[in-house]
Design a protein around this motif. Structure first.
Motif, short mmCIF file in Angstrom:
data_model
loop_
_atom_site.label_atom_id
_atom_site.label_comp_id
_atom_site.label_asym_id
_atom_site.label_seq_id
_atom_site.Cartn_x
_atom_site.Cartn_y
_atom_site.Cartn_z
N CYS B 6 54.97 -13.24 -69.52
CA CYS B 6 56.25 -13.93 -69.26
C CYS B 6 55.97 -15.34 -68.76
CB CYS B 6 57.04 -13.21 -68.18
SG CYS B 6 58.03 -11.89 -68.85
N GLU B 7 56.73 -16.24 -69.28
CA GLU B 7 56.57 -17.60 -68.77
C GLU B 7 57.08 -17.63 -67.33
OE1 GLU B 7 58.59 -20.26 -71.35
OE2 GLU B 7 57.62 -19.38 -73.09
N PRO B 8 56.36 -18.23 -66.42
CA PRO B 8 56.76 -18.17 -65.00
C PRO B 8 58.19 -18.58 -64.71
CG PRO B 8 54.59 -19.11 -65.25
CD PRO B 8 55.12 -18.92 -66.63
N PRO B 9 58.70 -19.72 -65.24
CA PRO B 9 60.07 -20.10 -64.84
C PRO B 9 61.09 -19.06 -65.29
CG PRO B 9 58.97 -21.91 -65.95
CD PRO B 9 58.09 -20.71 -66.13
N ARG B 10 60.96 -18.58 -66.54
CA ARG B 10 61.93 -17.63 -67.05
C ARG B 10 61.83 -16.31 -66.26
NH1 ARG B 10 61.78 -16.47 -73.30
NH2 ARG B 10 62.27 -18.69 -73.40
N TYR B 11 60.61 -15.95 -65.92
CA TYR B 11 60.40 -14.72 -65.17
C TYR B 11 61.09 -14.82 -63.80
CZ TYR B 11 58.03 -10.88 -62.85
OH TYR B 11 57.76 -9.75 -62.17
N ALA B 12 60.94 -15.97 -63.18
CA ALA B 12 61.57 -16.17 -61.85
C ALA B 12 63.08 -16.09 -61.95
CB ALA B 12 61.15 -17.52 -61.29
N ALA B 13 63.62 -16.68 -63.02
CA ALA B 13 65.08 -16.64 -63.19
C ALA B 13 65.56 -15.22 -63.40
CB ALA B 13 65.48 -17.51 -64.38
N PHE B 14 64.77 -14.45 -64.17
CA PHE B 14 65.12 -13.07 -64.44
C PHE B 14 65.12 -12.25 -63.15
CE2 PHE B 14 63.72 -8.75 -65.68
CZ PHE B 14 64.85 -8.36 -66.38
N GLU B 15 64.12 -12.52 -62.32
CA GLU B 15 64.02 -11.80 -61.04
C GLU B 15 65.22 -12.12 -60.14
OE1 GLU B 15 61.99 -9.46 -59.63
OE2 GLU B 15 61.40 -9.26 -61.73
N ARG B 16 65.58 -13.41 -60.14
CA ARG B 16 66.72 -13.82 -59.31
C ARG B 16 68.01 -13.12 -59.78
NH1 ARG B 16 64.66 -19.05 -59.48
NH2 ARG B 16 66.18 -19.70 -61.04
N LEU B 17 68.15 -13.03 -61.12
CA LEU B 17 69.33 -12.38 -61.68
C LEU B 17 69.36 -10.90 -61.29
CD1 LEU B 17 71.82 -12.54 -63.53
CD2 LEU B 17 70.33 -11.99 -65.44
N LYS B 18 68.17 -10.27 -61.39
CA LYS B 18 68.08 -8.85 -61.04
C LYS B 18 68.47 -8.63 -59.57
CE LYS B 18 64.14 -6.91 -61.93
NZ LYS B 18 63.05 -6.01 -62.26
N THR B 19 67.93 -9.52 -58.73
CA THR B 19 68.21 -9.39 -57.28
C THR B 19 69.71 -9.57 -57.02
OG1 THR B 19 66.11 -10.49 -56.98
CG2 THR B 19 67.47 -10.22 -55.00
N ALA B 20 70.28 -10.57 -57.71
CA ALA B 20 71.70 -10.85 -57.47
C ALA B 20 72.56 -9.69 -57.92
CB ALA B 20 72.11 -12.12 -58.23
N LEU B 21 72.17 -9.08 -59.06
CA LEU B 21 72.98 -7.98 -59.57
C LEU B 21 72.87 -6.73 -58.71
CD1 LEU B 21 72.46 -8.33 -63.43
CD2 LEU B 21 74.53 -8.77 -62.14
N SER B 22 71.68 -6.51 -58.14
CA SER B 22 71.50 -5.29 -57.36
C SER B 22 71.99 -5.46 -55.91
CB SER B 22 70.03 -4.87 -57.36
OG SER B 22 69.25 -5.93 -56.88
N ALA B 23 72.21 -6.69 -55.49
CA ALA B 23 72.67 -6.92 -54.11
C ALA B 23 74.10 -6.42 -53.96
CB ALA B 23 72.61 -8.40 -53.79
N PRO B 24 74.44 -5.89 -52.78
CA PRO B 24 75.82 -5.44 -52.59
C PRO B 24 76.78 -6.63 -52.68
CG PRO B 24 74.61 -5.43 -50.51
CD PRO B 24 73.62 -5.72 -51.58
N SER B 25 77.90 -6.40 -53.39
CA SER B 25 78.82 -7.52 -53.59
C SER B 25 79.46 -7.90 -52.25
CB SER B 25 79.91 -7.13 -54.59
OG SER B 25 80.56 -5.98 -54.12
N SER B 26 79.74 -9.19 -52.13
CA SER B 26 80.33 -9.65 -50.86
C SER B 26 81.74 -9.07 -50.72
CB SER B 26 80.39 -11.17 -50.84
OG SER B 26 81.16 -11.59 -51.94
N PRO B 27 82.11 -8.68 -49.51
CA PRO B 27 83.43 -8.06 -49.35
C PRO B 27 84.53 -9.07 -49.66
CG PRO B 27 82.43 -8.52 -47.22
CD PRO B 27 81.40 -8.83 -48.25
N PRO B 28 85.62 -8.62 -50.29
CA PRO B 28 86.70 -9.56 -50.62
C PRO B 28 87.40 -10.01 -49.35
CG PRO B 28 87.37 -7.30 -51.07
CD PRO B 28 85.94 -7.24 -50.66
N PRO B 29 87.96 -11.22 -49.33
CA PRO B 29 88.71 -11.66 -48.14
C PRO B 29 89.92 -10.76 -47.95
CG PRO B 29 89.01 -13.20 -49.95
CD PRO B 29 88.00 -12.20 -50.41
N LEU B 30 90.06 -10.26 -46.73
CA LEU B 30 91.14 -9.30 -46.47
C LEU B 30 92.23 -9.94 -45.65
CD1 LEU B 30 88.96 -6.19 -45.56
CD2 LEU B 30 90.05 -6.66 -47.74
N ARG B 31 93.46 -9.51 -45.86
CA ARG B 31 94.60 -9.95 -45.06
C ARG B 31 95.17 -8.75 -44.34
NH1 ARG B 31 97.08 -14.96 -46.06
NH2 ARG B 31 95.44 -16.33 -46.77
#
Lengths: 419, 221
Positions: B6-31
């Motif tokens: 894997c080319e390093p830059p593309r690999y890094a971007a893929f990792e970032r995407l994976k991390t972002a997708l697996s991270a718990p979504s931020s809670p919606p603003p509540l009223r």
């Protein structure tokens, strides 16, 4: 000397505003100081005018007749007396020394005060201006409040109210005509945009903002149509004007291609800073006007606003009127109750029900057993016309549904449920 | 011999995407709704800009809750009801609703009522739009939800129990009102009075709430 001329036209309706304005323009020939009190009544200061009082009144009648109105005219030393003369002694001129004596036999209605006050005074034996004038000033004012001092003075022919010069009416309008007919929605919008650009330029030049506009369409088949558009707050912003007008015309069908388009602005306000109508929120008040316009175009009827009123019957305790685009300020000044979780009556279409009564209270309704009952509350609205008392009950059925039923004329009805 | 690298830059971007997708979504603003127990059950309140389905049978307190939310909404802004003729304005006023800031759009046909709600939400001037119980195609409910989300408006759909599938699937938050106990005065007839009722609001589904929770509210007539 009596120099105030009053022209009173009882037949002039508020809806005839255009014709009334034209008459006022014509009245400028009578006097440079006109006070247009209300549609149908105007006062003119005739001090220094040539001619006699009779000639002034003849001239005023001629001007009104030229506009299709039959006017009552009168001359008095002040605003109140001139108005009374026009109403009760058409064509007369009352000079100052005789005023009190001539006013004396007139009814209290001449004062144009609340009928409830007139009724109260009548109960006290005061039925004419003369009787009112004869009352001692101090005790009368103490009993009826500061405003009673004005009534007492007027009943004696004294009125210090000055004439308020008529505001010069400004007219801004623009038209697009005679350059081929418009057949598609996009063409109408394009034409609207150009005409709105013209009136907005005029507004900016005059430093004014408009609170309302009329769009006038003339069709090829000779028909004409006026579409009034109201704004939440006076504006001279082209985008806002266009958006609100477009919303108002959404779904509007024209019978024939449009040949002429005219826009006329009304209800002007001085320019300057925009009024912060949503002080605590960042809403644009015109957004509400656009929404109201769209809903009106969709339904053909205005959006409603509810009002609560005093009444005996459930269905008379509220009424609806059109939701005005301009009501965006914080409420009415009346303190609102705190938010509360309160059972809501949910009105149903009234239907007859079969009720079994045991021990004087409903025991079952259409076969559903009643577990708890509150009532009856007797309502006898219109007892003076056709006595038809209504006995209302709150009941709880065995499935825990809570309802409001009533008996009227021996028949039971289901009116509402609590929810 | 060649190996796939894997080319390093593309690999890094893929990792970032994976991390972002697996991270718990931020809670919606509540009223917050203002009802403490309901806010507790909703873990803070309702997300701004959502379709809320409030189901329940007759006399379950749905309208009382809707009136309470209307009162909150008309404090600082505008609210609207698509009225099928069942709302009783004096009771709304008693609940604290500012009738001068409440738009009432009458209608009888379900489609016409939903179209009105559509226009009201799309206008962007309403804080809350209440829709009466009605049956509609799932696509219409989904449209209402996306409009509510896009315009940060609460769309409150009142419904009968059981909730129809279209609305149940489209709603961001699903609440159920149930009558717990009506309250009557202990005075003997004919002086008995209806005093109110206790209501249970179940939070059946909300993205930001884990599990089922309930709130108990007393309504005083």
């Amino acid at each position: 000397m009596a120099t105030i001329l009053c022209i009173d036209i009882p037949a002039c309706l508020p809806s005839e505003r255009g014709q009334w304005d034209a008459l006022l323009d014509a009245c400028d020939s009578l006097s440079p100081l006109l006070d247009d009190d209300r549609p149908g009544r105007v006062f003119a200061q005739m001090r220094g005018a040539l001619g006699t009082s009779q000639q002034w009144m003849d001239l005023a009648r001629e001007v009104c007749a030229a506009h299709g109105y039959r006017a009552h005219v009168g001359i008095g030393p002040n605003r109140f007396v001139a108005g009374v003369v026009a109403r009760y002694a058409d064509g007369a001129c009352w000079e100052e020394p005789q005023c009190a004596q001539r006013l004396a036999p007139l009814p209290l209605a001449a004062l144009a005060i609340d009928p409830a006050i007139i009724e109260r005074l009548s109960l006290l034996g005061v039925q004419t201006l003369g009787a009112l004038a004869a009352l001692p000033h101090g005790p009368f004012v103490r009993r009826f409040g500061a405003v009673a001092a004005t009534w007492h003075s007027r009943a004696r022919g004294i009125d210090a109210t000055p004439l308020r010069p008529r505001a010069r009416r400004c007219s801004i309008e623009a038209s697009l005509l005679g350059e081929g007919s418009v057949t598609t929605h996009d063409q109408v919008l394009f034409a609207l945009r150009s005409v709105i650009a013209q009136v907005v330029a005029d507004c900016e030049r005059a430093g004014l903002r408009a609170g309302r506009l009329d769009v006038h369409f003339e069709m090829e088949n000779g028909d004409a149509e006026d579409v009034p558009v109201a704004f939440a707050a006076p504006t001279a912003d082209a985008r806002t004007l266009f958006d609100v007008v477009r919303a108002r015309l959404e779904g509007h069908q024209f019978e024939a291609p449009i040949s002429t388009l005219r826009i006329r602005l009304h209800e002007f306000d001085e320019g300057g800073q925009d009024i912060a109508l949503f002080a605590d929120e960042s809403h644009d008040p015109q957004v509400l006007a656009a929404t109201l316009g769209r809903l009106r175009a969709r339904h053909g009827a205005p959006v409603q606003r509810a009002h609560v009123q005093e009444a005996h019957l459930l269905e008379h305790r509220y009424k609806y009127d059109a939701f005005p685009a301009a009501v965006v300020q914080k409420s009415t000044g009346v303190a609102l109750p705190d938010e509360a979780f309160i059972p809501q009556l949910r009105l149903l279409r009234v239907r007859e029900v079969q009720v079994l009564v045991a021990h004087g209270a409903p025991a079952s309704v259409d076969g559903r057993r009643v577990c708890a009952v509150a009532g009856p509350w007797r309502v006898n609205d219109g007892w003076f016309e056709a006595p038809m008392p209504r006995d209302e009950y709150d009941v709880q059925f065995e499935d825990a549904t809570l309802a409001r039923i009533y008996r009227q004329g021996g028949v039971w009805y289901l009116r509402a449920t609590y929810d | 011999m060649s190996a796939f690298v894997c080319e390093p830059p593309r690999y890094a971007a893929f990792e970032r995407l994976k991390t972002a997708l697996s991270a718990p979504s931020s809670p919606p603003p509540l009223r917050a709704t203002g009802l403490a127990c309901l806010d507790q059950a909703l873990e803070g309140g309702l997300p701004r800009g959502c379709l809320v389905a409030l189901e329940g049978r007759a006399s379950s307190g749905r309208y009382a809750l809707a009136a309470y939310l209307l009162a909150r909404a008309t404090r600082n802004g505008f609210a609207a009801i698509c009225d099928d003729g069942s709302w009783y304005p004096p009771a709304l006023a008693q609940a604290g609703v500012d009738l001068n800031r409440l738009l009432i759009v009458p209608g009888s046909e379900p489609l016409a009522l939903l179209r009105s709600a559509d226009l009201l939400i799309r206008g962007g001037a309403m804080a809350l739009v209440v829709v009466p119980p009605l049956r509609a195609r799932p696509a219409l409910w989904r449209r209402l939800r996306s409009l509510a989300q896009n315009h940060a408006t609460w769309a409150l759909a009142l419904a009968a129990t059981p909730l129809e599938d279209g609305l149940a699937l489209a709603a961001d938050v699903q609440l159920r009102a149930q009558l717990e106990a009506p309250r009557w005065s202990a005075t003997p007839a004919p002086l008995t009075q209806f005093l109110g009722y206790d209501v249970r609001i179940d939070v059946l589904r909300a993205r930001h709430v884990r599990g089922r929770r309930s709130a108990y509210i007393s309504a005083v007539a």
